[in-house]
Design a protein around this motif. Sequence first.
Motif, PDB file in Angstrom:
ATOM      1  N   THR A  93      15.649  40.110  19.327  1.00  0.00           N
ATOM      2  CA  THR A  93      16.772  40.617  20.111  1.00  0.00           C
ATOM      3  C   THR A  93      16.420  40.610  21.605  1.00  0.00           C
ATOM      4  OG1 THR A  93      16.102  42.925  20.128  1.00  0.00           O
ATOM      5  CG2 THR A  93      17.276  42.167  18.189  1.00  0.00           C
ATOM      6  N   PRO A  94      17.429  40.691  22.460  1.00  0.00           N
ATOM      7  CA  PRO A  94      17.209  40.682  23.912  1.00  0.00           C
ATOM      8  C   PRO A  94      16.242  41.770  24.362  1.00  0.00           C
ATOM      9  CG  PRO A  94      19.533  40.420  23.434  1.00  0.00           C
ATOM     10  CD  PRO A  94      18.870  40.693  22.128  1.00  0.00           C
ATOM     11  N   ARG A  95      16.441  42.936  23.812  1.00  0.00           N
ATOM     12  CA  ARG A  95      15.591  44.046  24.217  1.00  0.00           C
ATOM     13  C   ARG A  95      14.140  43.811  23.802  1.00  0.00           C
ATOM     14  NH1 ARG A  95      16.373  47.273  28.439  1.00  0.00           N
ATOM     15  NH2 ARG A  95      16.334  49.497  27.975  1.00  0.00           N
ATOM     16  N   GLU A  96      13.994  43.281  22.625  1.00  0.00           N
ATOM     17  CA  GLU A  96      12.647  42.998  22.135  1.00  0.00           C
ATOM     18  C   GLU A  96      11.983  41.953  23.014  1.00  0.00           C
ATOM     19  OE1 GLU A  96      13.689  43.880  17.435  1.00  0.00           O
ATOM     20  OE2 GLU A  96      13.535  41.835  18.191  1.00  0.00           O
ATOM     21  N   LEU A  97      12.759  40.967  23.398  1.00  0.00           N
ATOM     22  CA  LEU A  97      12.222  39.916  24.263  1.00  0.00           C
ATOM     23  C   LEU A  97      11.788  40.497  25.601  1.00  0.00           C
ATOM     24  CD1 LEU A  97      11.687  36.926  24.654  1.00  0.00           C
ATOM     25  CD2 LEU A  97      14.025  36.674  25.486  1.00  0.00           C
ATOM     26  N   GLU A  98      12.591  41.423  26.077  1.00  0.00           N
ATOM     27  CA  GLU A  98      12.280  42.073  27.345  1.00  0.00           C
ATOM     28  C   GLU A  98      10.929  42.789  27.264  1.00  0.00           C
ATOM     29  OE1 GLU A  98      15.650  44.363  28.407  1.00  0.00           O
ATOM     30  OE2 GLU A  98      15.000  44.706  30.471  1.00  0.00           O
ATOM     31  N   THR A 122      10.533  54.450  21.920  1.00  0.00           N
ATOM     32  CA  THR A 122      11.449  53.315  21.821  1.00  0.00           C
ATOM     33  C   THR A 122      10.724  52.011  22.115  1.00  0.00           C
ATOM     34  OG1 THR A 122      13.290  54.698  22.510  1.00  0.00           O
ATOM     35  CG2 THR A 122      13.566  52.330  22.719  1.00  0.00           C
ATOM     36  N   VAL A 123       9.913  52.054  23.146  1.00  0.00           N
ATOM     37  CA  VAL A 123       9.147  50.854  23.480  1.00  0.00           C
ATOM     38  C   VAL A 123       8.272  50.452  22.301  1.00  0.00           C
ATOM     39  CG1 VAL A 123       7.338  49.931  24.957  1.00  0.00           C
ATOM     40  CG2 VAL A 123       9.147  51.331  25.945  1.00  0.00           C
ATOM     41  N   LYS A 124       7.649  51.438  21.712  1.00  0.00           N
ATOM     42  CA  LYS A 124       6.759  51.142  20.592  1.00  0.00           C
ATOM     43  C   LYS A 124       7.529  50.545  19.425  1.00  0.00           C
ATOM     44  CE  LYS A 124       3.378  54.120  19.716  1.00  0.00           C
ATOM     45  NZ  LYS A 124       2.642  55.399  19.560  1.00  0.00           N
ATOM     46  N   THR A 125       8.737  51.030  19.236  1.00  0.00           N
ATOM     47  CA  THR A 125       9.567  50.483  18.160  1.00  0.00           C
ATOM     48  C   THR A 125       9.871  49.017  18.427  1.00  0.00           C
ATOM     49  OG1 THR A 125      10.596  52.613  17.758  1.00  0.00           O
ATOM     50  CG2 THR A 125      11.757  50.681  16.944  1.00  0.00           C
TER      51      THR A 125
END
Lengths: 153, 153
Positions: A93-98, A122-125
């Motif tokens: 996902t975009p957020r994961e890529l970020e 959240t970052v860790k997730t």
Amino acid sequence: MSGFKHLAFYGVCGGLLIVALQFVRYRFLVLEHSVEVYAVIVAAGFAALGIWLGITITGRPVVVKEVTVEVQVPAPAGPFEPDLAKIESLGITPRELEVLQLIAEGLSNKEMAERLFVSENTVKTHASRVFDKLGAGRRTQAVQLAKSQGIIA
Amino acid sequence: MSGFKHLAFYGVCGGLLIVALQFVRYRFLVLEHSVEVYAVIVAAGFAALGIWLGITITGRPVVVKEVTVEVQVPAPAGPFEPDLAKIESLGITPRELEVLQLIAEGLSNKEMAERLFVSENTVKTHASRVFDKLGAGRRTQAVQLAKSQGIIA
DNA sequence: GGCAGAATCATTCGAAAGGATGACGACGGG
DNA sequence: CCCGTCGTCATCCTTTCGAATGATTCTGCC
């Protein structure tokens, strides 16, 4: 361990190996086994050892069989363009890529949390998920994999 | 020649071989040559030794059909040239550089310890030192810095 | 033969990272 | 309207990292 000790260690290992081979050889001879079979075993063993060494040292597979030397040319320079297909297929996902990109820049989870205005959890997730999708167990590994696959710069 | 003499002869040969390998290894490492190339040489050497053994023991040629080694070298697109001057100026030792490269490949301290045949503590020491010299606090940051400065591929 | 630079290993501690789950709201497409 | 995906956050627990030191052994060099 190095120097004399180093050399001695390897020398002893080599010696023991050879002695062991001799031992095996005699056992086989006494037992009237086929010399050819023994030779093949020894040869195969050494070949295997060589291949194993190759794998161990380089950390990547050494393929035996085909007669070609392939050269991968991954980065022709130029402005990096992410492999969208790869990203898509992995379901990143975009957020994961970020998060992945920030990891590659050497940021800690806490720093990412601050920059993205979210909690560290959240970052860790996101990190965990992207590690999963990349098949990585460590962030450094994730970076290596992502870069080699053209997912990030 | 047989018995003890026999064993001793082979032991010495083995020892010399290993010593030679070590010598070659250090030459290559110090000269910053591709580890892959070295690995291929070693693997080929062992394979050749195995074949030679086969011939010697059986007294008849071992037919080797298309046994070639294919190695995938990651990025020969302009064979990466480490910035020796930079490495020198930072006072990074060969061992530290080795650890740094393995870190960049995503290995954990434990994995590096196994591959380098040293304790995890030693790896951590090297890592700490190189982090210090690079001014990094995290391994991901160290990788980022090292790459951007042409210290590692 | 001694000294500086390496490499090696160890101990102790706190911080960071990672795995496993569960949960909850937002949003969009059947 | 319900379901799936995403993004968000949390807790618990284990492993890994990194910092700070101290010590020992080898090697190369003068």
